[in-house]
Design an enzyme around this catalytic site. Sequence first.
Site, mmCIF file in Angstrom:
data_model
loop_
_atom_site.group_PDB
_atom_site.id
_atom_site.type_symbol
_atom_site.label_atom_id
_atom_site.label_comp_id
_atom_site.label_asym_id
_atom_site.label_seq_id
_atom_site.Cartn_x
_atom_site.Cartn_y
_atom_site.Cartn_z
ATOM 1 N N CYS A 200 0.813 -1.224 0.000
ATOM 2 C CA CYS A 200 0.000 0.000 0.000
ATOM 3 C C CYS A 200 0.844 1.270 0.000
ATOM 4 O O CYS A 200 0.309 2.370 -0.172
ATOM 5 C CB CYS A 200 -0.958 -0.018 1.176
ATOM 6 S SG CYS A 200 -2.087 -1.420 1.118
ATOM 7 N N HIS B 18 -3.266 7.177 2.152
ATOM 8 C CA HIS B 18 -3.692 5.845 1.728
ATOM 9 C C HIS B 18 -5.047 5.543 2.368
ATOM 10 O O HIS B 18 -5.239 5.741 3.575
ATOM 11 C CB HIS B 18 -2.647 4.817 2.157
ATOM 12 C CG HIS B 18 -3.111 3.406 2.017
ATOM 13 N ND1 HIS B 18 -3.678 2.926 0.853
ATOM 14 C CD2 HIS B 18 -3.118 2.370 2.905
ATOM 15 C CE1 HIS B 18 -3.995 1.652 1.034
ATOM 16 N NE2 HIS B 18 -3.675 1.299 2.261
ATOM 17 N N ASN C 126 -10.226 -0.428 0.432
ATOM 18 C CA ASN C 126 -8.770 -0.319 0.315
ATOM 19 C C ASN C 126 -8.323 -0.993 -0.988
ATOM 20 O O ASN C 126 -8.348 -2.218 -1.095
ATOM 21 C CB ASN C 126 -8.132 -0.993 1.537
ATOM 22 C CG ASN C 126 -6.615 -0.948 1.522
ATOM 23 O OD1 ASN C 126 -6.002 -0.616 0.509
ATOM 24 N ND2 ASN C 126 -6.008 -1.285 2.638
#
Length: 333
Positions: free
Chosen positions: A109, A252, A282
């Site tokens: 990520c 993020h 996500n």
Amino acid sequence: MALVGSGSAVPSTRLSNEALSTRVDTSDDWIRSRTGIGARRIAGPHEGLTQLASEAAQACLDQAGWRADQVDLIVLATSSPDDLFGTAPRIQAALGASNAVAFDLTAACSGFLFALITAGQYLAGGTMQRALVIGADQLSRWVDWDDRRTCVLFGDGAGAVAVEACPAEHTGLLAFRMRSDGSRNACLTLAQTHTHTPLLEGVTAQRGGFAPIQMNGQEVYKFAVREVPAVLADLLDTTGISADQLDWLLLHQANQRILDAVADRFAVPHGRVLSNLAHYGNTSAATIPLMLDEAVRDGRVQPGHLLASSGFGAGLSWGGALLRWRGPGGRGC
Ligand code: COA
């Protein structure tokens, strides 16, 4: 480097919390209250990463006003490639970016931010002029759909940013930090598995595969709310920029509670925290460019805006960057 264009793409299939709750023992209320996620997109059998990432990259080229053959470099941040030998060259071919060198970069990520910083070094070095930085992932192919602790979190998507070389005084990458801590790797993994494959007397090969995502959610949560504010505070201290000078926090997109905690740490109003978790969950390396593109296209992010960005996740890895958006056709380079 100057940030001059953005693009994004998501699969058409939407999986809401309500629909997911009919398969897994969870609920819309639990997922929303713990994460802010309301739905995610799921790639179908014919929607590979190459297709999704190429669509995002083409939209980015169009916005920047570049021809594909003007691109020198394509960096694809991903943990879910179509081909472990590299998916970026497939994207290069799909775009017709015949003059670009293309390679993958994996940092989960944090991948997009690491790729953006990497591209920035090539542009600053003077040998390249234009780069496409893509973040794309399809973690729906790698979650255990019977594990409610992880499957509710992730979705598929792709985003891209066009960056071009620029005199240092006009750079859109004002400062950055990159960090890794492999001693905490076990907190979040998509690890290789292998099965014994006897070949000859005394020789056994291992046939590879990958186990679904494993995560210690509480440890990852504590890691994020500790390290992200620390890295951003370091960037602000170093540059002498104060939090109230930031137009946007572009973090993020893992969990709304993490976004809110970081905003509160810097007294940034929640209205200046970009979030699309409710729609996409996500999407790993894709979250930051997917979010940026949405905010550029709906006019929230304007030329000249200052953004504090941070990526964090498996590795463990994390990083931060202070970015100034220039947009297409701007001056200064
Ligand atoms: N639906 C319903 N209940 C669930 C559930 C779900 N989807 N997932 C877990 N639970 C249950 C657990 O089984 C547990 O039940 P128990 O107390 O009866 O054992 C309870 O909820 C609490 O579980 P816990 O794991 O302690 O929840 P939490 O408050 O830590 O929230 C996360 C879980 C994953 C939302 C949270 O830890 C988190 O956001 N972590 C960061 C994850 C992340 O961002 N990862 C990606 C980083 S890039």
